[in-house]
Design an enzyme around this catalytic site. Structure first.
Site, PDB file in Angstrom:
ATOM      1  N   PHE A  80       0.820  -1.210   0.000  1.00  9.10           N
ATOM      2  CA  PHE A  80       0.000   0.000   0.000  1.00  9.10           C
ATOM      3  C   PHE A  80       0.856   1.263   0.000  1.00  9.10           C
ATOM      4  O   PHE A  80       0.565   2.217  -0.728  1.00  9.10           O
ATOM      5  CB  PHE A  80      -0.944   0.004   1.207  1.00  9.10           C
ATOM      6  CG  PHE A  80      -1.940   1.135   1.165  1.00  9.10           C
ATOM      7  CD1 PHE A  80      -2.800   1.275   0.080  1.00  9.10           C
ATOM      8  CD2 PHE A  80      -2.028   2.051   2.196  1.00  9.10           C
ATOM      9  CE1 PHE A  80      -3.720   2.315   0.027  1.00  9.10           C
ATOM     10  CE2 PHE A  80      -2.946   3.091   2.161  1.00  9.10           C
ATOM     11  CZ  PHE A  80      -3.793   3.227   1.070  1.00  9.10           C
ATOM     12  N   ARG A 100      13.537   0.492   4.459  1.00  7.83           N
ATOM     13  CA  ARG A 100      14.582   0.312   5.467  1.00  7.83           C
ATOM     14  C   ARG A 100      15.871  -0.299   4.897  1.00  7.83           C
ATOM     15  O   ARG A 100      16.973   0.124   5.224  1.00  7.83           O
ATOM     16  CB  ARG A 100      14.042  -0.590   6.579  1.00  7.83           C
ATOM     17  CG  ARG A 100      14.954  -0.708   7.783  1.00  7.83           C
ATOM     18  CD  ARG A 100      14.448  -1.806   8.727  1.00  7.83           C
ATOM     19  NE  ARG A 100      13.051  -1.640   9.033  1.00  7.83           N
ATOM     20  CZ  ARG A 100      12.600  -0.906  10.045  1.00  7.83           C
ATOM     21  NH1 ARG A 100      13.453  -0.264  10.813  1.00  7.83           N
ATOM     22  NH2 ARG A 100      11.302  -0.822  10.270  1.00  7.83           N
ATOM     23  N   TYR A 117       6.593  -7.117  -2.959  1.00  6.19           N
ATOM     24  CA  TYR A 117       5.170  -6.883  -2.719  1.00  6.19           C
ATOM     25  C   TYR A 117       4.340  -6.620  -3.977  1.00  6.19           C
ATOM     26  O   TYR A 117       3.165  -6.954  -4.024  1.00  6.19           O
ATOM     27  CB  TYR A 117       4.999  -5.705  -1.752  1.00  6.19           C
ATOM     28  CG  TYR A 117       5.563  -5.989  -0.383  1.00  6.19           C
ATOM     29  CD1 TYR A 117       4.933  -6.874   0.481  1.00  6.19           C
ATOM     30  CD2 TYR A 117       6.740  -5.390   0.041  1.00  6.19           C
ATOM     31  CE1 TYR A 117       5.443  -7.146   1.744  1.00  6.19           C
ATOM     32  CE2 TYR A 117       7.261  -5.642   1.307  1.00  6.19           C
ATOM     33  CZ  TYR A 117       6.611  -6.530   2.149  1.00  6.19           C
ATOM     34  OH  TYR A 117       7.121  -6.792   3.385  1.00  6.19           O
ATOM     35  N   LYS A 173      -3.601   0.824   9.247  1.00  6.25           N
ATOM     36  CA  LYS A 173      -4.917   0.423   9.762  1.00  6.25           C
ATOM     37  C   LYS A 173      -4.720  -0.593  10.882  1.00  6.25           C
ATOM     38  O   LYS A 173      -4.515  -1.771  10.619  1.00  6.25           O
ATOM     39  CB  LYS A 173      -5.767  -0.187   8.646  1.00  6.25           C
ATOM     40  CG  LYS A 173      -6.056   0.761   7.485  1.00  6.25           C
ATOM     41  CD  LYS A 173      -6.809   0.042   6.387  1.00  6.25           C
ATOM     42  CE  LYS A 173      -7.134   0.979   5.224  1.00  6.25           C
ATOM     43  NZ  LYS A 173      -7.873   0.289   4.136  1.00  6.25           N
ATOM     44  N   ALA A 205      -4.147  -2.600  -2.871  1.00 14.48           N
ATOM     45  CA  ALA A 205      -3.029  -2.009  -3.597  1.00 14.48           C
ATOM     46  C   ALA A 205      -2.934  -2.453  -5.054  1.00 14.48           C
ATOM     47  O   ALA A 205      -2.678  -1.640  -5.947  1.00 14.48           O
ATOM     48  CB  ALA A 205      -1.726  -2.330  -2.863  1.00 14.48           C
ATOM     49  N   LYS A 256     -12.431  -3.433  10.573  1.00  7.78           N
ATOM     50  CA  LYS A 256     -12.882  -4.306   9.470  1.00  7.78           C
ATOM     51  C   LYS A 256     -11.944  -5.487   9.257  1.00  7.78           C
ATOM     52  O   LYS A 256     -12.344  -6.526   8.716  1.00  7.78           O
ATOM     53  CB  LYS A 256     -13.059  -3.489   8.183  1.00  7.78           C
ATOM     54  CG  LYS A 256     -11.849  -2.679   7.733  1.00  7.78           C
ATOM     55  CD  LYS A 256     -10.844  -3.470   6.912  1.00  7.78           C
ATOM     56  CE  LYS A 256      -9.620  -2.638   6.601  1.00  7.78           C
ATOM     57  NZ  LYS A 256      -8.611  -3.377   5.835  1.00  7.78           N
ATOM     58  N   ASP A 309     -14.841  -0.195   3.116  1.00  2.40           N
ATOM     59  CA  ASP A 309     -13.640  -0.984   3.388  1.00  2.40           C
ATOM     60  C   ASP A 309     -14.001  -2.381   3.878  1.00  2.40           C
ATOM     61  O   ASP A 309     -13.334  -3.368   3.558  1.00  2.40           O
ATOM     62  CB  ASP A 309     -12.786  -0.256   4.428  1.00  2.40           C
ATOM     63  CG  ASP A 309     -11.318  -0.632   4.344  1.00  2.40           C
ATOM     64  OD1 ASP A 309     -10.952  -1.432   3.474  1.00  2.40           O
ATOM     65  OD2 ASP A 309     -10.535  -0.105   5.161  1.00  2.40           O
TER      66      ASP A 309
END
Length: 405
Positions: A80, A100, A117, A173, A205, A256, A309
């Site tokens: 994301f 990082r 990802y 989140k 994403a 959620k 969501d």
């Protein structure tokens, strides 16, 4: 055509931060005016840099009439954070993604691909990558934090020495383990002088990277903060709506995840559409009950950060929490499921936090308690589900009519 940046008024926003910084300095140094003047000098320097960029942009033949692009950094190279950094870069912002690991950054600089990802997507060629936290944060207008909740506080503590007048936006989140602190609360505790906001919504994403029409919500008490994020991220395929209910928007995004795990688990048992619909609506009732106790507006849960969501996360196999629930439903242990996922599923920690908090505050959260029993007390899912169905009589829509018990 009038550019939306004309109304952004970042100067006023930063001046507001200056007042808070000056007060902060005064509190810690006994009204030491030398330190207050230092704060003013730092912020004046930041404003002058912004104005210089603006003037340079306006004098450029290719940018006549436009203001300088916003300078942004996105902390966290997950799916994301990467998608948002890429979106901002495509929108013309000076966008940097902080990761990082130094070697990962070098690879991304060469390939413009997030191999771990988002391996199937080429990132915008203007997007920058950085591993040095100080270089990434200094001089930016907005700092978006897309770090898992477990490391959120630590990350803010690390960037604190480099914060002058930057606005902090949480993309995380979840809730902090053991403290139940929301990310907005951590921001206020660790960086009390900054303006801040939280962003949440049905934002898978990979769909955003595929230019599938999507929308999100930016919540902040500060109108300039909301407008800044809208300017940075709003585009042809991504709408950004505003809200002033920080707690409601943030809780919608966190809670959620619990029910996405429940839905993934239910899907493993091949339940019908009636069951899914019941689970979704009762989940929404639990979310709003919990939210109101925390000071949220119950109507917020009918928006993108609530039911929007909730639906996206519970209906899509792309959801990390859905995937974990599905694996648990198929017999994998929690450790095996998390290891196989290879990413953070915030819902696991949230189940623990909300289970404990709701018992302490007497909030009726049967689905959350059932999941806790299945995951952490190793109770049989089928037996827990039957017990849920045998719960006492309740009214349907929350806050419309009283319950029988």
């Amino acid at each position: 055509m009038k550019n939306p940046l004309d109304n952004l008024n970042l100067e006023n926003l930063k001046l507001e931060n200056l007042k808070n910084e000056a007060l902060n300095f005064g509190e810690h140094f006994g009204e030491n005016f030398a330190d207050m003047n230092k704060a003013k000098h730092l912020l004046s320097e930041m404003l002058q840099n912004f104005k210089n960029r603006k003037t340079k942009s306006q004098n450029d033949d290719n940018n006549k009439g436009l203001t300088a692009p916003l300078s942004l950094v996105f902390l966290g190279g997950g799916s994301f954070g990467t998608a948002m950094a890429n979106l901002a870069s495509r929108n013309g912002c000076d966008s940097t993604l902080w990761v990082r690991d130094k070697n990962t950054v070098k690879t991304m600089q060469k390939t413009h691909v997030n191999k771990k990802y988002l391996p199937d997507f080429k990132l915008d060629k203007r997007l920058k990558f950085e591993h040095d936290l100080e270089k990434a944060v200094k001089g930016k207008d907005l700092v978006f934090v897309a770090i898992p909740s477990l490391a959120f506080r630590e990350t803010l503590q690390k960037i604190a020495p480099f914060i002058t007048s930057q606005v902090i936006i949480s993309l995380t989140k979840g809730m902090e383990k053991d403290t139940f602190a929301l990310m907005s609360e951590i921001i206020q505790q660790e960086l009390p002088q900054v303006a801040f906001g939280v962003m949440s919504g049905p934002n898978l994403a990979k769909e955003i990277m595929n230019n599938m029409p999507s929308a999100t919500v930016i919540a902040s008490d500060n109108e300039a903060v909301r407008h800044a994020v809208q300017v940075a991220l709003h585009g042809a395929f991504f709408r950004v709506f505003g809200s002033d209910d920080v707690v409601g928007v943030e809780l919608g995004g966190a809670l959620k995840n619990i029910y996405a795990i429940a839905m993934g688990m239910a899907q493993a048992y091949d339940v019908g559409e009636n069951t899914k619909a019941m689970l979704l609506t009762r989940a929404l009732a639990e979310m709003s009950r919990f939210g109101v106790q925390a000071g949220a507006n119950p109507l917020t849960f009918l928006g993108l950060s609530g039911v929007g969501d909730l639906y996206a996360t519970c209906a899509s196999p792309l959801s990390r929490n859905y995937q974990v629930g599905n694996m648990l439903g198929k017999g994998l242990s929690l450790e095996q499921a998390v290891k196989k996922l290879g990413q953070t599923a915030e819902g696991i920690n949230t189940i623990q936090q909300v289970h404990e908090k709701s018992i302490k505050n007497g909030i009726y959260m049967p689905i959350t308690h059932a999941l806790y029993d299945v995951i952490f007390n190793q109770q049989a899912p089928f037996g827990v589900a039957l017990e849920l169905m045998e719960k006492g009589f309740r009214s349907d829509v929350e806050f419309v009519m009283p319950h029988d018990n």
